[in-house]
Design an enzyme around this catalytic site. Sequence first.
Site, PDB file in Angstrom:
ATOM      1  N   VAL A   1     154.384  69.697  42.729  1.00  0.00           N
ATOM      2  CA  VAL A   1     155.531  70.048  41.894  1.00  0.00           C
ATOM      3  C   VAL A   1     156.454  68.851  41.754  1.00  0.00           C
ATOM      4  O   VAL A   1     157.071  68.645  40.718  1.00  0.00           O
ATOM      5  CB  VAL A   1     156.282  71.279  42.473  1.00  0.00           C
ATOM      6  CG1 VAL A   1     156.863  70.977  43.844  1.00  0.00           C
ATOM      7  CG2 VAL A   1     157.374  71.749  41.527  1.00  0.00           C
ATOM      8  N   GLY A   2     156.542  68.031  42.806  1.00  0.00           N
ATOM      9  CA  GLY A   2     157.370  66.829  42.762  1.00  0.00           C
ATOM     10  C   GLY A   2     156.677  65.710  42.013  1.00  0.00           C
ATOM     11  O   GLY A   2     155.451  65.619  41.992  1.00  0.00           O
TER      12      GLY A   2
ATOM     13  N   HIS B   1     153.055  67.947  56.525  1.00  0.00           N
ATOM     14  CA  HIS B   1     153.198  68.218  55.086  1.00  0.00           C
ATOM     15  C   HIS B   1     152.207  69.294  54.636  1.00  0.00           C
ATOM     16  O   HIS B   1     151.330  69.065  53.804  1.00  0.00           O
ATOM     17  CB  HIS B   1     152.999  66.943  54.259  1.00  0.00           C
ATOM     18  CG  HIS B   1     153.631  67.025  52.902  1.00  0.00           C
ATOM     19  ND1 HIS B   1     154.132  65.939  52.239  1.00  0.00           N
ATOM     20  CD2 HIS B   1     153.862  68.089  52.073  1.00  0.00           C
ATOM     21  CE1 HIS B   1     154.621  66.299  51.063  1.00  0.00           C
ATOM     22  NE2 HIS B   1     154.454  67.618  50.941  1.00  0.00           N
TER      23      HIS B   1
ATOM     24  N   GLY C   1     166.958  76.129  43.749  1.00  0.00           N
ATOM     25  CA  GLY C   1     166.015  76.198  42.639  1.00  0.00           C
ATOM     26  C   GLY C   1     165.009  77.293  42.914  1.00  0.00           C
ATOM     27  O   GLY C   1     165.305  78.266  43.616  1.00  0.00           O
ATOM     28  N   ARG C   2     163.784  77.145  42.395  1.00  0.00           N
ATOM     29  CA  ARG C   2     162.770  78.188  42.573  1.00  0.00           C
ATOM     30  C   ARG C   2     162.485  78.461  44.050  1.00  0.00           C
ATOM     31  O   ARG C   2     162.470  79.619  44.493  1.00  0.00           O
ATOM     32  CB  ARG C   2     161.477  77.779  41.856  1.00  0.00           C
ATOM     33  CG  ARG C   2     161.538  77.872  40.334  1.00  0.00           C
ATOM     34  CD  ARG C   2     160.207  77.493  39.728  1.00  0.00           C
ATOM     35  NE  ARG C   2     159.958  76.071  39.892  1.00  0.00           N
ATOM     36  CZ  ARG C   2     160.217  75.145  38.962  1.00  0.00           C
ATOM     37  NH1 ARG C   2     160.748  75.508  37.813  1.00  0.00           N
ATOM     38  NH2 ARG C   2     159.962  73.874  39.181  1.00  0.00           N
ATOM     39  N   ILE C   3     162.240  77.389  44.797  1.00  0.00           N
ATOM     40  CA  ILE C   3     161.899  77.565  46.215  1.00  0.00           C
ATOM     41  C   ILE C   3     163.115  78.002  47.008  1.00  0.00           C
ATOM     42  O   ILE C   3     163.040  78.923  47.836  1.00  0.00           O
ATOM     43  CB  ILE C   3     161.306  76.261  46.789  1.00  0.00           C
ATOM     44  CG1 ILE C   3     159.980  75.950  46.090  1.00  0.00           C
ATOM     45  CG2 ILE C   3     161.111  76.373  48.307  1.00  0.00           C
ATOM     46  CD1 ILE C   3     159.408  74.588  46.412  1.00  0.00           C
TER      47      ILE C   3
ATOM     48  N   GLY D   1     153.285  72.497  53.529  1.00  0.00           N
ATOM     49  CA  GLY D   1     154.053  73.559  52.893  1.00  0.00           C
ATOM     50  C   GLY D   1     153.273  74.389  51.895  1.00  0.00           C
ATOM     51  O   GLY D   1     153.444  75.602  51.809  1.00  0.00           O
ATOM     52  N   SER D   2     152.381  73.760  51.149  1.00  0.00           N
ATOM     53  CA  SER D   2     151.608  74.491  50.133  1.00  0.00           C
ATOM     54  C   SER D   2     150.183  74.779  50.593  1.00  0.00           C
ATOM     55  O   SER D   2     149.347  75.189  49.792  1.00  0.00           O
ATOM     56  CB  SER D   2     151.562  73.678  48.829  1.00  0.00           C
ATOM     57  OG  SER D   2     150.920  72.428  49.037  1.00  0.00           O
TER      58      SER D   2
ATOM     59  N   ARG E   1     161.165  66.560  50.503  1.00  0.00           N
ATOM     60  CA  ARG E   1     160.631  65.210  50.534  1.00  0.00           C
ATOM     61  C   ARG E   1     161.300  64.431  51.654  1.00  0.00           C
ATOM     62  O   ARG E   1     162.505  64.543  51.879  1.00  0.00           O
ATOM     63  CB  ARG E   1     160.844  64.486  49.199  1.00  0.00           C
ATOM     64  CG  ARG E   1     159.952  64.980  48.066  1.00  0.00           C
ATOM     65  CD  ARG E   1     158.500  64.586  48.290  1.00  0.00           C
ATOM     66  NE  ARG E   1     157.633  64.963  47.182  1.00  0.00           N
ATOM     67  CZ  ARG E   1     156.986  66.112  47.086  1.00  0.00           C
ATOM     68  NH1 ARG E   1     157.120  67.020  48.050  1.00  0.00           N
ATOM     69  NH2 ARG E   1     156.214  66.362  46.062  1.00  0.00           N
TER      70      ARG E   1
END
Length: 398
Positions: free
Chosen positions: A151-152, A360, A230-232, A362-363, A312
């Site tokens: 997304v980033g 890292h 935001g969304r998250i 998270g997803s 980040r």
Amino acid sequence: SICCPRRYYCEMKPSHPSDMVSSTTKSAKSLRGTDKGDNCSIQERFDDIGDFEIPHDKDLAPLVSQKSPSLRVLLTISLPPPIVKYLRHYAAVDIKLCPDNPAVALPQHLLKAHAETQQYDAVFCTLNNSFDKEIISTFGDRLKVISTMSVGYNHIDIAEADRHNVIVGHTPDVLTNAMADLTIGLMIATARRFSEGIQTVQSGQWGYWRIFGFLGKDIHGSCVGIVGLGRIGLEVSKRLKTFGCNIIYTAPHEKPEQAATVDAKYYGFDEFLGLSDYVLITCPLNADTKNMFDSRTFKLMKKDSILINTSRGGIVNHDDLLHALKTGEILAAGLDVTDPEPLPLGHELLSLPNCTILPHVGSATRNCRLGMATLAAQNVVYALYGKPEKGRYVNPPK
């Protein structure tokens, strides 16, 4: 001294991260089937994913026979066969992997080498590939789209992409829920000292139950500050409402509609820091947020506050964070992202008992990562076939 919040993380001597591997850890790994980290083949890595098919867009069918023979796509990461198959329906696909470890992204020097010697219409990449002015220029005028499986997009020079008429695709929304879940999990793990507890069990230091052993920090009823909303950030806030938390937020501007859904109140950054028991970073990394959390920031936070960063690594100055954790300016930190990634094995943050660090992830759920890969692949196709309105792009053509 038992009740001093700045000392309750120091009940046991921290061990080197490598000391935490034990038979218990190895048994846990075996329960995850073929998940062997980087020590497995690409085929093994994909076996657990199973077979699936990405449906083709009927609107593109008349164009495939005309366009596909002339289009070339560069993949800088290994992808499940169904996603590669989907892309090959629309273009020729070159898969260029790291020769030392096919499980990670193509190294930067090899990416540049391919840009210098080959011509591509699209590049499918990850956040580990940097597309600065030099790289984008080197790919030349044929390049039409850079699609990142993230997304980033701070690893891509958007202004330079615009100058070369390159569309940049990304994967918002797909990872929102997975990221929100991980943020809550890391928050709990840090507040309740999971890393120390696991290490104690695995090292045989469990001992007797103690009335004041491993005291953590309550989440229920606390004031949780969201950086971003935001969304998250919004999904994190929804989850925290079920914990009975008071939600506040800070952002470049107020977001009344989003805030109303979670009864969140806006504060300016400095005041926000002084009110928050937990500070959760969910904002993007950009010029305004680079090193947002530094020595000045930590001095404004509560002494017993906990910082959680799942956005980040560059948003936090790690040297200043180290000082804040060691001197008790803040109580603890939980990080799913660092700067650099990975942290060097000898980095002092890795040895602090009040700093919980994840690699890292998270997803990192099956559905989320497949969704991200699928959307990134679709972003390549829609851009090349003149249908950008169907994809997700940072800089869609005007």
